[in-house]
Design an enzyme around this catalytic site. Structure first.
Site, PDB file in Angstrom:
ATOM      1  N   HIS A 101      -9.694  -1.458  18.115  1.00 17.92           N
ATOM      2  CA  HIS A 101      -9.432  -0.128  17.537  1.00 17.92           C
ATOM      3  C   HIS A 101     -10.758   0.442  17.060  1.00 17.92           C
ATOM      4  O   HIS A 101     -10.999   0.635  15.885  1.00 17.92           O
ATOM      5  CB  HIS A 101      -8.463  -0.269  16.364  1.00 17.92           C
ATOM      6  CG  HIS A 101      -8.041   1.036  15.777  1.00 17.92           C
ATOM      7  ND1 HIS A 101      -7.555   2.076  16.533  1.00 17.92           N
ATOM      8  CD2 HIS A 101      -8.007   1.476  14.492  1.00 17.92           C
ATOM      9  CE1 HIS A 101      -7.263   3.092  15.730  1.00 17.92           C
ATOM     10  NE2 HIS A 101      -7.533   2.753  14.489  1.00 17.92           N
ATOM     11  N   SER A 107      -4.301  -1.608   8.045  1.00 15.04           N
ATOM     12  CA  SER A 107      -5.585  -1.398   7.351  1.00 15.04           C
ATOM     13  C   SER A 107      -6.777  -1.617   8.284  1.00 15.04           C
ATOM     14  O   SER A 107      -6.763  -2.506   9.133  1.00 15.04           O
ATOM     15  CB  SER A 107      -5.704  -2.368   6.173  1.00 15.04           C
ATOM     16  OG  SER A 107      -4.516  -2.419   5.423  1.00 15.04           O
ATOM     17  N   ASN A 108      -7.810  -0.833   8.072  1.00 18.70           N
ATOM     18  CA  ASN A 108      -9.034  -0.924   8.889  1.00 18.70           C
ATOM     19  C   ASN A 108     -10.109  -1.764   8.207  1.00 18.70           C
ATOM     20  O   ASN A 108     -10.096  -1.879   6.979  1.00 18.70           O
ATOM     21  CB  ASN A 108      -9.588   0.496   9.116  1.00 18.70           C
ATOM     22  CG  ASN A 108      -9.010   1.129  10.358  1.00 18.70           C
ATOM     23  OD1 ASN A 108      -8.761   0.437  11.342  1.00 18.70           O
ATOM     24  ND2 ASN A 108      -8.812   2.442  10.320  1.00 18.70           N
ATOM     25  N   GLN A 149      -1.296   7.243   1.455  1.00 17.72           N
ATOM     26  CA  GLN A 149      -0.899   8.274   2.420  1.00 17.72           C
ATOM     27  C   GLN A 149       0.014   7.710   3.508  1.00 17.72           C
ATOM     28  O   GLN A 149       1.086   8.246   3.774  1.00 17.72           O
ATOM     29  CB  GLN A 149      -2.158   8.866   3.069  1.00 17.72           C
ATOM     30  CG  GLN A 149      -3.069   9.597   2.104  1.00 17.72           C
ATOM     31  CD  GLN A 149      -2.593  11.006   1.888  1.00 17.72           C
ATOM     32  OE1 GLN A 149      -1.551  11.242   1.282  1.00 17.72           O
ATOM     33  NE2 GLN A 149      -3.356  11.964   2.378  1.00 17.72           N
ATOM     34  N   GLY A 186       0.875  -1.179   0.000  1.00 17.50           N
ATOM     35  CA  GLY A 186       0.000   0.000   0.000  1.00 17.50           C
ATOM     36  C   GLY A 186       0.905   1.219   0.000  1.00 17.50           C
ATOM     37  O   GLY A 186       1.664   1.429   0.955  1.00 17.50           O
ATOM     38  N   ASN A 197     -12.330  -3.804   2.131  1.00 20.29           N
ATOM     39  CA  ASN A 197     -10.960  -4.034   2.586  1.00 20.29           C
ATOM     40  C   ASN A 197     -10.654  -5.511   2.852  1.00 20.29           C
ATOM     41  O   ASN A 197      -9.502  -5.933   2.766  1.00 20.29           O
ATOM     42  CB  ASN A 197     -10.653  -3.183   3.824  1.00 20.29           C
ATOM     43  CG  ASN A 197     -10.368  -1.735   3.430  1.00 20.29           C
ATOM     44  OD1 ASN A 197     -10.371  -1.405   2.248  1.00 20.29           O
ATOM     45  ND2 ASN A 197     -10.130  -0.881   4.412  1.00 20.29           N
ATOM     46  N   ARG A 228     -11.257   5.873   5.699  1.00 23.26           N
ATOM     47  CA  ARG A 228     -12.599   6.423   5.958  1.00 23.26           C
ATOM     48  C   ARG A 228     -12.784   7.790   5.327  1.00 23.26           C
ATOM     49  O   ARG A 228     -11.834   8.545   5.156  1.00 23.26           O
ATOM     50  CB  ARG A 228     -12.766   6.625   7.480  1.00 23.26           C
ATOM     51  CG  ARG A 228     -13.001   5.382   8.226  1.00 23.26           C
ATOM     52  CD  ARG A 228     -13.540   5.718   9.590  1.00 23.26           C
ATOM     53  NE  ARG A 228     -12.496   6.070  10.546  1.00 23.26           N
ATOM     54  CZ  ARG A 228     -12.754   6.533  11.763  1.00 23.26           C
ATOM     55  NH1 ARG A 228     -13.996   6.716  12.161  1.00 23.26           N
ATOM     56  NH2 ARG A 228     -11.767   6.801  12.595  1.00 23.26           N
ATOM     57  N   GLY A 256       1.460   4.676   3.555  1.00 24.18           N
ATOM     58  CA  GLY A 256       2.591   3.970   2.944  1.00 24.18           C
ATOM     59  C   GLY A 256       3.742   4.907   2.611  1.00 24.18           C
ATOM     60  O   GLY A 256       4.909   4.594   2.854  1.00 24.18           O
ATOM     61  N   ASP A 301       2.361  -1.210  -4.579  1.00 25.54           N
ATOM     62  CA  ASP A 301       0.961  -0.785  -4.755  1.00 25.54           C
ATOM     63  C   ASP A 301       0.469  -1.352  -6.075  1.00 25.54           C
ATOM     64  O   ASP A 301       1.266  -1.693  -6.956  1.00 25.54           O
ATOM     65  CB  ASP A 301       0.843   0.745  -4.748  1.00 25.54           C
ATOM     66  CG  ASP A 301      -0.547   1.214  -4.322  1.00 25.54           C
ATOM     67  OD1 ASP A 301      -0.704   1.694  -3.180  1.00 25.54           O
ATOM     68  OD2 ASP A 301      -1.491   1.078  -5.138  1.00 25.54           O
TER      69      ASP A 301
HETATM   70  O1  TXD Z   1      -4.051   3.150  13.277  1.00 19.01           O
HETATM   71  C1  TXD Z   1      -4.527   2.576  12.339  1.00 19.01           C
HETATM   72  N1  TXD Z   1      -4.537   1.271  12.301  1.00 19.01           N
HETATM   73  C2  TXD Z   1      -5.095   3.365  11.215  1.00 19.01           C
HETATM   74  C3  TXD Z   1      -5.540   2.667  10.058  1.00 19.01           C
HETATM   75  C4  TXD Z   1      -5.151   4.776  11.292  1.00 19.01           C
HETATM   76  C5  TXD Z   1      -5.564   5.488  10.200  1.00 19.01           C
HETATM   77  C6  TXD Z   1      -5.989   4.863   8.953  1.00 19.01           C
HETATM   78  N2  TXD Z   1      -5.963   3.454   8.970  1.00 19.01           N
HETATM   79  C7  TXD Z   1      -6.300   2.669   7.778  1.00 19.01           C
HETATM   80  O2  TXD Z   1      -5.133   2.459   6.998  1.00 19.01           O
HETATM   81  C8  TXD Z   1      -7.258   3.289   6.809  1.00 19.01           C
HETATM   82  O3  TXD Z   1      -8.581   3.179   7.277  1.00 19.01           O
HETATM   83  C9  TXD Z   1      -7.003   2.455   5.566  1.00 19.01           C
HETATM   84  O4  TXD Z   1      -7.717   1.223   5.642  1.00 19.01           O
HETATM   85  C10 TXD Z   1      -5.503   2.169   5.644  1.00 19.01           C
HETATM   86  C11 TXD Z   1      -4.662   2.976   4.677  1.00 19.01           C
HETATM   87  O5  TXD Z   1      -4.878   4.344   4.860  1.00 19.01           O
HETATM   88  P1  TXD Z   1      -4.241   5.433   3.846  1.00 19.01           P
HETATM   89  O6  TXD Z   1      -4.632   6.762   4.358  1.00 19.01           O
HETATM   90  O7  TXD Z   1      -2.821   5.139   3.583  1.00 19.01           O
HETATM   91  O8  TXD Z   1      -5.100   5.106   2.537  1.00 19.01           O
HETATM   92  P2  TXD Z   1      -4.757   5.447   0.999  1.00 19.01           P
HETATM   93  O9  TXD Z   1      -3.977   6.698   0.891  1.00 19.01           O
HETATM   94  O10 TXD Z   1      -6.034   5.330   0.235  1.00 19.01           O
HETATM   95  O11 TXD Z   1      -3.779   4.264   0.572  1.00 19.01           O
HETATM   96  C12 TXD Z   1      -4.220   2.958   0.418  1.00 19.01           C
HETATM   97  C13 TXD Z   1      -3.454   2.367  -0.745  1.00 19.01           C
HETATM   98  C14 TXD Z   1      -3.730   3.046  -2.077  1.00 19.01           C
HETATM   99  O12 TXD Z   1      -2.532   3.561  -2.621  1.00 19.01           O
HETATM  100  C15 TXD Z   1      -4.287   1.914  -2.950  1.00 19.01           C
HETATM  101  O13 TXD Z   1      -3.881   1.984  -4.303  1.00 19.01           O
HETATM  102  C16 TXD Z   1      -3.707   0.705  -2.261  1.00 19.01           C
HETATM  103  O14 TXD Z   1      -3.809   0.987  -0.872  1.00 19.01           O
HETATM  104  N3  TXD Z   1      -4.387  -0.544  -2.593  1.00 19.01           N
HETATM  105  C17 TXD Z   1      -3.743  -1.706  -2.711  1.00 19.01           C
HETATM  106  N4  TXD Z   1      -2.453  -2.011  -2.526  1.00 19.01           N
HETATM  107  C18 TXD Z   1      -2.094  -3.279  -2.740  1.00 19.01           C
HETATM  108  N5  TXD Z   1      -2.961  -4.247  -3.087  1.00 19.01           N
HETATM  109  C19 TXD Z   1      -4.268  -3.982  -3.253  1.00 19.01           C
HETATM  110  N6  TXD Z   1      -5.118  -4.951  -3.593  1.00 19.01           N
HETATM  111  C20 TXD Z   1      -4.702  -2.659  -3.062  1.00 19.01           C
HETATM  112  N7  TXD Z   1      -5.904  -2.046  -3.148  1.00 19.01           N
HETATM  113  C21 TXD Z   1      -5.691  -0.754  -2.860  1.00 19.01           C
END
Ligand code: TXD
EC number: 1.1.1.37
Length: 318
Positions: A176, A120-121, A13, A10, A96, A83, A15, A34
């Site tokens: 969480h 991931s959430n 943001q 991932g 997810n 979210r 990542g 990604d």
């Molecule tokens: O403390 C915690 N655990 C958290 C968790 C605090 C804040 C946010 N948290 C969760 O992290 C949030 O609810 C999301 O489920 C994840 C990732 O958050 P982020 O803000 O980094 O989300 P983005 O910017 O949308 O990035 C997710 C990336 C994006 O680049 C997609 O292209 C990629 O995930 N993506 C994938 N990567 C690999 N493989 C697959 N299948 C895939 N699908 C989407």
């Protein structure tokens, strides 16, 4: 000797910040994976071109092929949707969990010896799914939530008392979600109970309680507070810092005691579910779960939080 290898699944943001922090701290070589083509390569190139300024000697590689994560010592997973305002973390489960299945297969097939930290959430459910699909031993698959939830609680206490965040000790347990359990009884400033300091500040136990309750409430809703402000996504700097602390403890065998989403086997009255508890994190992953006595009120809050986790995890029918 070869440097450790850190794979980030991932490249969004969180990542991107993970990649930068891992590089700045020279934790090891970084692979940012990604499904979007070009984006992880672009972020890695951008971070790598700051190396002469920041002075770090690690390599960074963007990837769209799981083969590139081969040999990773630690894998941190942020793949999945974040979210938007008005959404709960649980609203993300359907989309997810599909993503997590494919990610876990990629890790299982390409980095079978790695330690996995899931971000991931909805966190507790996603860690559970990741462990089931990889089949890795539970001490090698953990989730990040508690380090961040605790950091938020600590920050609010430090701001309220006008002391350094470095001297505040406080922890959250449980899932969480909005039912997480901030532990008031053990919150301290270098060992001095926070409640005592609040009473001194406000001159009454009732007012101290009211102020603490507000901080507990803010901690529980802290993720949502950031989402409401950002509007386009969720927190990303602080979740990245938190997961890096966990990865560092494992890679450097620091044996830090960090609130970790770990698989419980009877601890705190929970069996067979992933829940946030204090763990010793070292070269073997979760080396020990530190169990201690909760009072009746804390246990009741823990039970409520665990019930919410169970409801969500059971809905996955694993
Ligand atoms: O403390 C915690 N655990 C958290 C968790 C605090 C804040 C946010 N948290 C969760 O992290 C949030 O609810 C999301 O489920 C994840 C990732 O958050 P982020 O803000 O980094 O989300 P983005 O910017 O949308 O990035 C997710 C990336 C994006 O680049 C997609 O292209 C990629 O995930 N993506 C994938 N990567 C690999 N493989 C697959 N299948 C895939 N699908 C989407």
């Amino acid at each position: 000797m070869a440097r450790p290898k850190i794979a980030l699944i991932g490249g969004g943001q969180i990542g991107g910040v993970l990649a930068q922090l891992a590089a700045l701290r020279e934790l090891g070589d970084v692979v940012l994976f990604d499904i979007v083509e070009g984006m992880p390569q672009g972020k890695c190139l951008d971070i790598a071109e700051a190396a002469p300024v920041d002075g770090f000697d690690v390599s960074l590689k963007g990837a769209n092929d799981y083969k590139d994560i081969a040999g990773a010592n630690v894998v941190i997973v942020t793949a999945g949707l974040p979210r938007k305002p008005g959404m709960s973390r649980d609203d993300l489960i359907e989309v997810n969990s599909k993503i997590m299945r494919s990610v876990a297969e990629g890790i299982r097939d390409n980095a079978p010896d790695a330690f996995v930290i899931v971000i991931s959430n909805p966190l507790d459910a996603m860690v559970t799914l990741c462990q089931k699909v990889t089949g890795f031993p539970a001490e090698r698959v953990i989730g990040q939530a508690g380090v961040l939830d605790s950091a938020r609680f600590q920050a609010f206490i430090a701001w309220e008392l006008g002391v350094s965040v470095k001297d505040v000790n406080a922890m959250t347990l449980g899932g969480h979600g909005d039912d997480m359990v901030p532990l008031v009884r053990y919150a301290s400033v270098n060992g001095i109970p926070v409640m005592e300091l609040l009473e001194q500040k406000y001159g009454s136990a009732a007012k101290a309680k009211e102020v603490m309750e507000a901080m507990v409430k803010r901690t529980r809703g802290a993720g949502g507070e950031v989402v409401a402000l950002l509007k386009t996504g969720s927190a990303f700097y602080s979740p990245a810092s938190s997961a890096i602390a966990m990865a560092e403890s494992i890679l450097k065998d620091q044996k830090r005691v960090l609130p970790t989403c770990a698989l419980l086997n009877g601890e705190f009255g929970v069996k067979g579910y992933y829940v946030g508890v204090p763990c010793v994190l070292g070269a073997n992953g979760v080396e020990k779960i530190l169990e201690f006595k909760l009072d009746a009120e804390e246990q009741a809050m823990m039970d409520k939080s665990v019930a919410a986790v169970k409801g969500l995890v059971d809905s996955l029918n694993l």
